[in-house]
Design a protein around this motif. Structure first.
Motif, PDB file in Angstrom:
ATOM      1  N   VAL A  70       0.844  -1.206   0.000  1.00 21.63           N
ATOM      2  CA  VAL A  70       0.000   0.000   0.000  1.00 21.63           C
ATOM      3  C   VAL A  70       0.874   1.250   0.000  1.00 21.63           C
ATOM      4  O   VAL A  70       0.573   2.232  -0.693  1.00 21.63           O
ATOM      5  N   ASN A  71       1.962   1.216   0.751  1.00 21.60           N
ATOM      6  CA  ASN A  71       2.875   2.350   0.789  1.00 21.60           C
ATOM      7  C   ASN A  71       3.485   2.610  -0.588  1.00 21.60           C
ATOM      8  O   ASN A  71       3.546   3.759  -1.051  1.00 21.60           O
ATOM      9  N   LEU A  72       3.929   1.555  -1.255  1.00 22.85           N
ATOM     10  CA  LEU A  72       4.500   1.694  -2.601  1.00 22.85           C
ATOM     11  C   LEU A  72       3.458   2.225  -3.575  1.00 22.85           C
ATOM     12  O   LEU A  72       3.738   3.103  -4.398  1.00 22.85           O
ATOM     13  N   LEU A  73       2.233   1.695  -3.471  1.00 19.57           N
ATOM     14  CA  LEU A  73       1.156   2.119  -4.359  1.00 19.57           C
ATOM     15  C   LEU A  73       0.847   3.605  -4.187  1.00 19.57           C
ATOM     16  O   LEU A  73       0.756   4.350  -5.176  1.00 19.57           O
ATOM     17  N   ASP A  74       0.704   4.048  -2.957  1.00 23.90           N
ATOM     18  CA  ASP A  74       0.370   5.450  -2.700  1.00 23.90           C
ATOM     19  C   ASP A  74       1.496   6.388  -3.110  1.00 23.90           C
ATOM     20  O   ASP A  74       1.253   7.473  -3.659  1.00 23.90           O
ATOM     21  N   ARG A  75       2.725   5.985  -2.834  1.00 25.21           N
ATOM     22  CA  ARG A  75       3.855   6.830  -3.224  1.00 25.21           C
ATOM     23  C   ARG A  75       3.939   6.975  -4.738  1.00 25.21           C
ATOM     24  O   ARG A  75       4.230   8.061  -5.263  1.00 25.21           O
ATOM     25  N   PHE A  76       3.654   5.897  -5.451  1.00 19.52           N
ATOM     26  CA  PHE A  76       3.707   5.936  -6.919  1.00 19.52           C
ATOM     27  C   PHE A  76       2.555   6.767  -7.478  1.00 19.52           C
ATOM     28  O   PHE A  76       2.759   7.623  -8.348  1.00 19.52           O
ATOM     29  N   CYS A  94       2.990  -3.596  -7.246  1.00 18.49           N
ATOM     30  CA  CYS A  94       3.425  -3.174  -5.910  1.00 18.49           C
ATOM     31  C   CYS A  94       3.384  -4.341  -4.924  1.00 18.49           C
ATOM     32  O   CYS A  94       4.274  -4.486  -4.082  1.00 18.49           O
ATOM     33  N   LEU A  95       2.358  -5.173  -5.034  1.00 16.18           N
ATOM     34  CA  LEU A  95       2.265  -6.337  -4.148  1.00 16.18           C
ATOM     35  C   LEU A  95       3.405  -7.309  -4.415  1.00 16.18           C
ATOM     36  O   LEU A  95       4.007  -7.852  -3.475  1.00 16.18           O
ATOM     37  N   HIS A  96       3.716  -7.522  -5.677  1.00 19.54           N
ATOM     38  CA  HIS A  96       4.791  -8.449  -6.035  1.00 19.54           C
ATOM     39  C   HIS A  96       6.145  -7.934  -5.555  1.00 19.54           C
ATOM     40  O   HIS A  96       6.971  -8.697  -5.023  1.00 19.54           O
ATOM     41  N   ILE A  97       6.372  -6.639  -5.701  1.00 18.32           N
ATOM     42  CA  ILE A  97       7.619  -6.035  -5.222  1.00 18.32           C
ATOM     43  C   ILE A  97       7.708  -6.160  -3.705  1.00 18.32           C
ATOM     44  O   ILE A  97       8.759  -6.519  -3.152  1.00 18.32           O
ATOM     45  N   ALA A  98       6.609  -5.864  -3.022  1.00 15.59           N
ATOM     46  CA  ALA A  98       6.586  -5.940  -1.561  1.00 15.59           C
ATOM     47  C   ALA A  98       6.829  -7.364  -1.072  1.00 15.59           C
ATOM     48  O   ALA A  98       7.543  -7.585  -0.087  1.00 15.59           O
ATOM     49  N   ALA A  99       6.236  -8.335  -1.751  1.00 20.46           N
ATOM     50  CA  ALA A  99       6.418  -9.742  -1.364  1.00 20.46           C
ATOM     51  C   ALA A  99       7.879 -10.158  -1.506  1.00 20.46           C
ATOM     52  O   ALA A  99       8.425 -10.842  -0.631  1.00 20.46           O
ATOM     53  N   ARG A 100       8.511  -9.744  -2.589  1.00 20.38           N
ATOM     54  CA  ARG A 100       9.926 -10.098  -2.778  1.00 20.38           C
ATOM     55  C   ARG A 100      10.812  -9.422  -1.741  1.00 20.38           C
ATOM     56  O   ARG A 100      11.874  -9.941  -1.389  1.00 20.38           O
ATOM     57  N   ALA A 101      10.379  -8.265  -1.243  1.00 20.38           N
ATOM     58  CA  ALA A 101      11.187  -7.522  -0.270  1.00 20.38           C
ATOM     59  C   ALA A 101      11.028  -8.055   1.151  1.00 20.38           C
ATOM     60  O   ALA A 101      11.925  -7.879   1.981  1.00 20.38           O
ATOM     61  N   THR A 102       9.901  -8.693   1.451  1.00 20.45           N
ATOM     62  CA  THR A 102       9.619  -9.070   2.837  1.00 20.45           C
ATOM     63  C   THR A 102       9.467 -10.570   3.073  1.00 20.45           C
ATOM     64  O   THR A 102       9.749 -11.052   4.171  1.00 20.45           O
ATOM     65  N   ILE A 133       9.073   0.086 -13.921  1.00 18.43           N
ATOM     66  CA  ILE A 133       8.730   1.517 -13.864  1.00 18.43           C
ATOM     67  C   ILE A 133       8.542   1.955 -12.411  1.00 18.43           C
ATOM     68  O   ILE A 133       9.063   2.999 -11.986  1.00 18.43           O
ATOM     69  N   ILE A 134       7.804   1.172 -11.643  1.00 18.55           N
ATOM     70  CA  ILE A 134       7.558   1.499 -10.237  1.00 18.55           C
ATOM     71  C   ILE A 134       8.877   1.571  -9.465  1.00 18.55           C
ATOM     72  O   ILE A 134       9.113   2.516  -8.700  1.00 18.55           O
ATOM     73  N   SER A 135       9.721   0.589  -9.674  1.00 17.12           N
ATOM     74  CA  SER A 135      11.001   0.527  -8.963  1.00 17.12           C
ATOM     75  C   SER A 135      11.869   1.734  -9.272  1.00 17.12           C
ATOM     76  O   SER A 135      12.475   2.331  -8.373  1.00 17.12           O
ATOM     77  N   GLU A 136      11.913   2.118 -10.527  1.00 18.68           N
ATOM     78  CA  GLU A 136      12.748   3.252 -10.931  1.00 18.68           C
ATOM     79  C   GLU A 136      12.198   4.565 -10.377  1.00 18.68           C
ATOM     80  O   GLU A 136      12.960   5.420  -9.900  1.00 18.68           O
ATOM     81  N   LYS A 137      10.878   4.744 -10.447  1.00 16.00           N
ATOM     82  CA  LYS A 137      10.272   5.982  -9.955  1.00 16.00           C
ATOM     83  C   LYS A 137      10.432   6.132  -8.444  1.00 16.00           C
ATOM     84  O   LYS A 137      10.526   7.252  -7.931  1.00 16.00           O
ATOM     85  N   LEU A 138      10.446   5.016  -7.727  1.00 14.14           N
ATOM     86  CA  LEU A 138      10.594   5.059  -6.263  1.00 14.14           C
ATOM     87  C   LEU A 138      12.042   4.901  -5.832  1.00 14.14           C
ATOM     88  O   LEU A 138      12.326   4.723  -4.640  1.00 14.14           O
ATOM     89  N   ASN A 139      12.952   4.961  -6.812  1.00 16.00           N
ATOM     90  CA  ASN A 139      14.391   4.882  -6.536  1.00 16.00           C
ATOM     91  C   ASN A 139      14.763   3.607  -5.765  1.00 16.00           C
ATOM     92  O   ASN A 139      15.687   3.603  -4.949  1.00 16.00           O
ATOM     93  N   PHE A 140      14.025   2.532  -6.016  1.00 18.39           N
ATOM     94  CA  PHE A 140      14.292   1.222  -5.419  1.00 18.39           C
ATOM     95  C   PHE A 140      14.296   1.270  -3.883  1.00 18.39           C
ATOM     96  O   PHE A 140      14.959   0.460  -3.228  1.00 18.39           O
ATOM     97  N   GLN A 141      13.539   2.203  -3.314  1.00 20.36           N
ATOM     98  CA  GLN A 141      13.438   2.317  -1.852  1.00 20.36           C
ATOM     99  C   GLN A 141      12.234   1.498  -1.373  1.00 20.36           C
ATOM    100  O   GLN A 141      11.129   1.997  -1.267  1.00 20.36           O
ATOM    101  N   PHE A 142      12.511   0.238  -1.087  1.00 24.71           N
ATOM    102  CA  PHE A 142      11.447  -0.689  -0.730  1.00 24.71           C
ATOM    103  C   PHE A 142      11.367  -0.976   0.773  1.00 24.71           C
ATOM    104  O   PHE A 142      10.350  -1.467   1.249  1.00 24.71           O
ATOM    105  N   LYS A 143      12.414  -0.710   1.505  1.00 25.71           N
ATOM    106  CA  LYS A 143      12.413  -0.963   2.952  1.00 25.71           C
ATOM    107  C   LYS A 143      11.868   0.267   3.665  1.00 25.71           C
ATOM    108  O   LYS A 143      12.587   1.010   4.318  1.00 25.71           O
ATOM    109  N   ALA A 144      10.583   0.493   3.514  1.00 20.54           N
ATOM    110  CA  ALA A 144       9.972   1.720   4.021  1.00 20.54           C
ATOM    111  C   ALA A 144       9.659   1.646   5.508  1.00 20.54           C
ATOM    112  O   ALA A 144       9.423   0.570   6.062  1.00 20.54           O
ATOM    113  N   VAL A 145       9.672   2.811   6.148  1.00 25.45           N
ATOM    114  CA  VAL A 145       9.196   2.946   7.526  1.00 25.45           C
ATOM    115  C   VAL A 145       7.701   3.230   7.436  1.00 25.45           C
ATOM    116  O   VAL A 145       7.284   4.231   6.859  1.00 25.45           O
TER     117      VAL A 145
END
Length: 330
Positions: A70-76, A94-102, A133-145
């Motif tokens: 949800v954080n990735l989705l809203d930021r994008f 965003c869900l797939h990216i989040a799953a791979r990160a966590t 596209i999502i990863s590049e726009k968010l600068n690959f910052q997936f470990k969000a607070v």
């Protein structure tokens, strides 16, 4: 000593949270978008987040995965002008990216499986391009607070300061309430530290614990959260919880999960379903567990609609079991 470390960790996360907040101007633009237009409206965004909640539960992902998605989705969405027809692909990405990160790698579902279960009309290559596209726009910052980060810290601090069993906070309940809040775009404007503390305060009020209230007050002072800010978001969270528990939000929805199959597959199904032999009766007390491993049936195409219901953890004592969103669907 443990409490000191937790407070120190709180402070460091407070400094980082601002870097993972969606742009408020972008969120406001979504809120002002008409539902019948080409842009993404708040109602459609909220509906997609509820779909993510359902998929998270279906695939057995953690709350951390859902909150991060949800954080990735809203930021994008807050930084890009997006047409509504791309929202499904963006949210699944965003869900797939989040799953791979966590999640553990062995627990992450494939792109094909995500698309199949979500019943979205795009290909694996479409999803792959969108994730890039999502990863590049968010600068690959997936470990969000996120608010979940603070909720876990607040819970740990409370546990370290209380010995009364009656004062033990239910973390599962708090997480479920956080998920419900994230299904409404207004809470994406809240600072994660404030949103988490608002949830904590409401639960403490329900427990009527003076000790826990003192702990929450110390956390508020330590993080320098203003009374006005906390009161505002606490009121919004309370309103959200009341609405989720109201009869108006408990109207049944009889939508079913519909599988789209080819004509050839349909013909095979029609011609073969009568030829399935009857299963022999299983005698009582003679069940062999070793024989059951290969006999489990694939239930992934069950009748309950993933896209029209909240996750399984929305059921039970926290929220109505048959709550359904009336938001628009793609």
């Amino acid at each position: 000593m443990e409490a000191f470390k937790l407070m120190k960790e709180l402070k460091s996360n407070l400094e980082l949270e601002v870097h993972y907040l969606p742009k408020e101007t972008g969120l406001s633009l979504i809120e002002s978008t008409q539902e019948n237009g080409n842009g993404v409206s708040a109602k459609c965004r909220d509906a997609r987040v509820e779909d993510l909640w359902s998929l998270t539960s279906f695939f057995g992902y953690s709350t951390q995965t859902f909150v991060l998605a949800v954080n990735l989705l809203d930021r994008f969405l807050a930084m890009m002008k997006v047409q509504s027809k791309y929202l499904a692909c963006i949210s699944i990405g965003c869900l797939h990216i989040a799953a791979r990160a966590t999640e553990e790698e062995c627990n992450v579902s494939s792109s094909h499986e995500l698309i199949r279960i979500s019943q979205c009309k795009f290909t694996v290559s479409d999803l792959s391009r969108m994730e890039k596209i999502i990863s590049e726009k968010l600068n690959f910052q997936f470990k969000a607070v996120t608010a979940l980060t603070f909720l876990h810290l607040y819970h740990a601090i409370a546990l370290s300061h209380t010995s009364n069993r009656k004062d033990i906070l239910n973390l599962d309940k708090l997480e479920a309430q956080l998920k419900a809040c994230l299904c409404r775009i207004v809470f994406s404007k809240a600072k994660p530290s404030v949103l988490a503390l608002s949830l904590l305060m409401l639960e403490i009020e329900a427990l009527q614990s003076a000790d826990l209230f003192e702990i929450a007050h110390r956390i508020q002072t330590h993080l320098k959260i203003s009374k006005a800010d906390l009161a505002r978001w606490r009121g919004l969270v309370d309103q959200c919880m009341r609405e989720y528990s109201s009869p108006e939000c408990a109207k049944p929805d009889h939508k079913k999960l519909v599988w789209i199959v080819s004509r050839r597959t349909a013909q095979n199904l029609h011609s073969s379903y009568r030829s399935i032999p009857e299963l022999p009766t299983i005698p009582e007390g003679a069940w062999d567990e070793s024989e059951s491993e290969d006999s489990s049936e694939d239930l992934s195409s069950g009748e309950e609609s993933l896209s029209s219901s909240l996750g399984s953890d929305a059921e039970g004592p926290y929220f109505p079991s048959n709550f359904r969103s009336r938001a628009c669907r793609q």
